[in-house]
Write a protein that holds these residues in place. Structure first.
Motif, PDB file in Angstrom:
ATOM      1  N   GLN A 117       0.787  -1.259   0.034  1.00 13.44           N
ATOM      2  CA  GLN A 117       0.011  -0.099   0.038  1.00 13.44           C
ATOM      3  C   GLN A 117       0.831   1.290  -0.016  1.00 13.44           C
ATOM      4  OE1 GLN A 117      -2.661  -0.215   3.475  1.00 13.44           O
ATOM      5  NE2 GLN A 117      -3.840  -2.086   2.402  1.00 13.44           N
ATOM      6  N   SER A 179      -1.620   2.318  -9.575  1.00 17.87           N
ATOM      7  CA  SER A 179      -2.125   1.504  -8.693  1.00 17.87           C
ATOM      8  C   SER A 179      -2.476   0.147  -9.522  1.00 17.87           C
ATOM      9  CB  SER A 179      -3.505   2.040  -8.447  1.00 17.87           C
ATOM     10  OG  SER A 179      -3.851   1.117  -7.453  1.00 17.87           O
ATOM     11  N   GLY A 180      -2.053  -1.097  -8.892  1.00 17.84           N
ATOM     12  CA  GLY A 180      -2.098  -2.441  -9.489  1.00 17.84           C
ATOM     13  C   GLY A 180      -1.015  -2.897 -10.361  1.00 17.84           C
ATOM     14  N   ASN A 206       3.139  -6.505  -5.727  1.00 15.96           N
ATOM     15  CA  ASN A 206       1.963  -5.581  -6.389  1.00 15.96           C
ATOM     16  C   ASN A 206       1.604  -4.333  -5.522  1.00 15.96           C
ATOM     17  OD1 ASN A 206       1.531  -7.815  -8.313  1.00 15.96           O
ATOM     18  ND2 ASN A 206       0.412  -8.908  -6.768  1.00 15.96           N
ATOM     19  N   THR A 208      -0.942  -0.983  -4.539  1.00 16.57           N
ATOM     20  CA  THR A 208      -2.247  -0.614  -4.477  1.00 16.57           C
ATOM     21  C   THR A 208      -1.861   1.024  -4.100  1.00 16.57           C
ATOM     22  OG1 THR A 208      -3.296  -2.381  -3.831  1.00 16.57           O
ATOM     23  CG2 THR A 208      -4.317  -0.295  -3.642  1.00 16.57           C
ATOM     24  N   ARG A 237      -8.709   4.379  -2.736  1.00 19.41           N
ATOM     25  CA  ARG A 237      -7.910   3.813  -3.518  1.00 19.41           C
ATOM     26  C   ARG A 237      -8.145   4.502  -4.901  1.00 19.41           C
ATOM     27  NH1 ARG A 237      -8.588  -2.809  -2.982  1.00 19.41           N
ATOM     28  NH2 ARG A 237      -7.789  -2.888  -0.710  1.00 19.41           N
ATOM     29  N   SER A 240      -6.732   2.947 -11.843  1.00 23.46           N
ATOM     30  CA  SER A 240      -5.721   2.866 -12.761  1.00 23.46           C
ATOM     31  C   SER A 240      -5.686   3.830 -13.852  1.00 23.46           C
ATOM     32  CB  SER A 240      -5.382   1.482 -13.373  1.00 23.46           C
ATOM     33  OG  SER A 240      -6.690   1.321 -14.078  1.00 23.46           O
TER      34      SER A 240
END
Length: 254
Positions: A117, A179-180, A206, A208, A237, A240
């Motif tokens: 994160q 993100s991602g 990965n 976020t 969040r 993308s």
């Protein structure tokens, strides 16, 4: 050597190499593994032998002699084969040896922890943890974002001969478009032509990306009084491609 040509004198310098042969002439040995190198000669001599901190021999009147260790556990070792030729002074040949070790697994994490994160616009270090590697000057670390190499790290200026724990870092400031994203690091060590080529990759990391806090204020008039309406937005969040609309809480105040 001197030759007379009439009234002229010509001096010819002859540089003879040491009349011994190492087979192989260079080796790469994994730390703790056995090693054996043969030293041989075809000239008359008064003794041939090995000088080494481990596995050395005295001078022996044989035409070939091996330097052998069942377990090589010395990082900085420089064996040399010497000979005492019958018609010249003692000389020697140094064995070129690389003692190495390479991990089976490496790990990737970040300065923000292992959950992936991150907050947009904040700078982080993504860390590749490579334990127990030598010689580190032969190490190359490649950083991947998705399937694309975004950075390579080398350690050519280091002089360590023993094993070390390497922790190269990738500085990264995420945007909401990240993100991602998937990151991984790959460690390579090339000892060719005398040794093997190693390659190991970390698991994917990965991330976020969360957007920054957003506080919006507006003023409106009701019954002659001015009121401030404040929207307190929780950190959402980030999508993308675009910022998702977060839930908001209205707080009324004078």
């Amino acid at each position: 050597q001197k030759r007379n040509l009439g009234n002229s004198r010509v001096f010819i310098c002859v540089h003879a190499s040491c009349p011994i042969e190492l087979s192989p002439s260079s080796v790469a040995v994994r730390y703790g593994d056995p090693v054996s190198v043969n030293c041989s000669t075809t000239v008359s001599h008064h003794g041939i032998g090995w000088e080494a901190s481990y596995g050395g021999t005295g001078a022996e009147e044989v035409n070939q002699l091996s330097w052998t260790l069942e377990n090589l556990t010395e990082w900085d070792i420089s064996p040399s084969c010497f000979i005492n030729p019958a018609d010249s002074e003692q000389c020697m040949e140094n064995l070129k040896i690389v003692v190495y070790t390479f991990p089976e697994k490496i790990q990737i994490s970040s300065s923000n922890g292992s959950n992936g994160q991150m907050t947009e616009g904040k700078e982080y270090d993504i860390i590749c943890e490579i334990p127990n590697i030598a010689p580190v000057q032969n190490l190359t670390v490649k950083w991947y974002k998705g399937d694309r190499i975004i950075k390579s790290d080398t350690f050519e200026n280091t002089t360590f001969k023993h094993s070390v724990n390497a922790s190269p870092r990738l500085s990264f400031k995420p945007s909401r478009q990240d993100s991602g994203a998937r990151f991984r690091c790959e460690a390579q060590m090339d000892l060719r032509p005398v040794g093997p080529h190693f390659n190991v990759s970390s698991k994917e990391y990965n991330i976020t990306v969360f957007c920054k806090y957003i506080l919006n204020y507006c003023t409106y008039h009701l019954l002659g009084y001015s009121h401030i309406l404040k929207f307190c937005l929780r950190t959402p969040r980030c999508a993308s491609t675009a910022l998702k609309t977060p839930n908001s809480t209205r707080i009324m105040g004078m």
